[in-house]
Design a protein around this motif. Structure first.
Motif: not given
Ligand code: ATP
Ligand code: MG
Length: 455
Positions: A154, A163, A292
């Motif tokens: 990230e 995050r 989310e």
């Molecule tokens: P975001 O918009 O928050 O970056 P994403 O659309 O990249 O999420 P997905 O790829 O759908 O997320 O991942 C499924 C779930 O994993 C997300 O709903 C979130 O709860 C979790 N998640 C995603 N990125 C992270 C992160 N960097 N740290 C912790 N949890 C995460």
């Protein structure tokens, strides 16, 4: 002394033995309350930017959340697998994502100079497995999940584990013969997610999300309302009072009515919100911030096509599998639950995910009456399989109170010299702060009735 105790059925623990480094000071680097409390209550420690070590208390919560997720997945008929964290770049070249994914993907070369990566998600890997192993419509539908660490580099890791760069995700993948089947698989996850989050004491609202080129209505983010959420959300107030589906829901039945009961109300996060299309009266429109915690997504043949996940259909023709993928941020949930449930003194764990069910506080360690009453209560709960954390440390009472409030176990049993003179102890509910004086005998029956025990 310990040798004389009856065998312990649960996970009872003495505070003097537990590795639980709590902090009195608020760590300067933490911007939001869940991050501050996770550091202060000794749940995690940062290893490097966006990468954390889970200490015993935090790891217990993580495992409890994971187990709820697992049980609700299993109830739908999804099957657990475990895919590796390290993947070969080859499959990602086939789907075209090796280039597309950009800098969020951690790319690695092994000693033979082969390109590898630390998985940010698993569509390619799982689709390849199905492509290799499934050849007939008779083998469908299938829904496979795993709970595994992911890495996404990230740009701005922040808010602690909310995050992170390394984080624990439950991700599953459904494979169906046609769109009707795919919709049923999608609906199963929709219902299972509502149940999963409700069991953790959370109100998660499904909100329409981006579907990409495929269009349609089968993409929802599950969002928890919290002031510190990263996205702005808009939803009909009616959603806040809807009840989650019952445990005995029949996943083989038509789930569309249960899904419609939620999707008929307006709910969208900032990127999908369109005031022109929102017919909710101002008074009923909730505008808030959200976290989310899950995302479910139907994407048809996006991966099955390039990776060759094709089966023979009932009429002998070749059918490319219809797929969906479904994610839950297991580690993010620890933070999300704290955001939703805390006060000025610390965390307030919902019972289902609490690291221990009850804290036993000995107000005067070293006082023989207190020590004896506590030891007996501890042994009793131990034998009953109650997961009690016994604060037997020789520190000031004030420190024990503050620490117990900080780590947020749902209940506290307080034993001190003054009450003991009359054979009494105090029971405190961490959430409401309500206290009651109870005789030592009644503490036992109260514990048997009110504290979770192994099945
Ligand atoms: P975001 O918009 O928050 O970056 P994403 O659309 O990249 O999420 P997905 O790829 O759908 O997320 O991942 C499924 C779930 O994993 C997300 O709903 C979130 O709860 C979790 N998640 C995603 N990125 C992270 C992160 N960097 N740290 C912790 N949890 C995460
Ligand atoms: Mg992301």
């Amino acid at each position: 002394m310990r040798g004389t105790l009856p065998p312990c059925l649960g996970d009872a623990m003495r505070r003097s033995e537990l590795f639980l480094p709590t902090l009195k000071e608020t760590p300067a680097e933490a911007q939001i309350v869940s991050h501050r409390l996770m550091l202060r209550a000794g749940l995690i420690r940062q290893a490097s930017a966006g990468i954390y070590t889970w200490l015993p208390l935090g790891f217990r919560v993580l495992r409890k959340i994971e187990q709820i997720v697992r049980e609700e997945q299993d109830a739908t008929g999804a099957q657990e697998v475990l895919m590796p964290t390290i993947q070969s770049a080859d499959l990602w070249r086939k789907s075209g994502r090796y280039e597309d994914y950009g800098k969020e993907m951690l790319r690695i070369r092994d000693r033979h100079d082969r390109e590898m990566l630390y998985g940010p998600t698993n569509e390619e890997l799982i689709t390849d497995i199905l492509a290799q192993e499934v050849h007939s419509y008779r083998d469908l539908p299938k829904n496979l999940y795993h709970i595994q660490w992911k890495f996404r580099d990230e740009v701005r890791p922040r808010f602690g584990i909310m995050r992170g760069r390394e984080f624990l995700m439950k991700d599953n993948y459904s494979f169906d013969l046609d769109i009707a089947g795919a919709r049923h698989s999608y609906n199963k996850m929709f219902i299972a997610y509502l149940r999963t989050f409700a069991r953790m004491g959370l109100k998660a609202i499904p909100m329409r999300a981006e579907t990409g080129p495929i269009g349609g209505d089968m993409s929802h983010e599950f969002i928890i309302l919290a002031e510190t959420g990263e996205s702005e959300v808009f939803c009909d107030r009616a959603l806040l009072s809807l009840e989650p589906p019952e445990a005995d829901i029949d996943y083989a039945s038509d789930l569309q009515p249960s899904v419609d009961a939620w999707t008929r109300y307006y709910a969208a996060s900032d990127d999908k919100h369109d005031p022109a299309n929102c017919d909710v009266p101002d008074d009923d429109l909730v505008t808030a911030r959200g976290i989310e915690v899950g995302h479910i997504f139907y994407f048809g043949a996006k991966y099955s096509e390039p990776l060759g996940a094709v089966v023979q259909g009932p009429d002998g023709g070749r059918v490319t599998l219809e797929m969906g993928s479904y994610g839950i941020g297991v580690s993010r949930l620890v933070g999300a639950i704290i955001e939703a449930s805390h006060d000025d003194n610390g965390i307030i764990w919902p019972t289902a995910v609490a690291p221990y069910g009850v804290g036993l506080i000995n107000l005067k360690t070293g006082d023989s009456a207190c020590d004896q009453a506590c030891s007996e209560l501890f042994a009793f709960m131990c034998a009953a399989g109650i997961d009690v954390l016994y604060d037997d440390r020789d520190v000031r009472a004030g420190e024990k109170f503050a620490d117990m409030d900080l780590i947020g176990l749902p209940w506290q049993i307080v034993v001190g010299p003054r009450g003991l003179k009359n054979g009494m102890a105090e029971i405190k509910a961490r959430g409401s702060g309500q206290r009651s004086e109870v005789s030592l005998e009644d503490v036992r029956s109260w514990a048997m009735e009110n504290l979770p025990r192994p099945a």
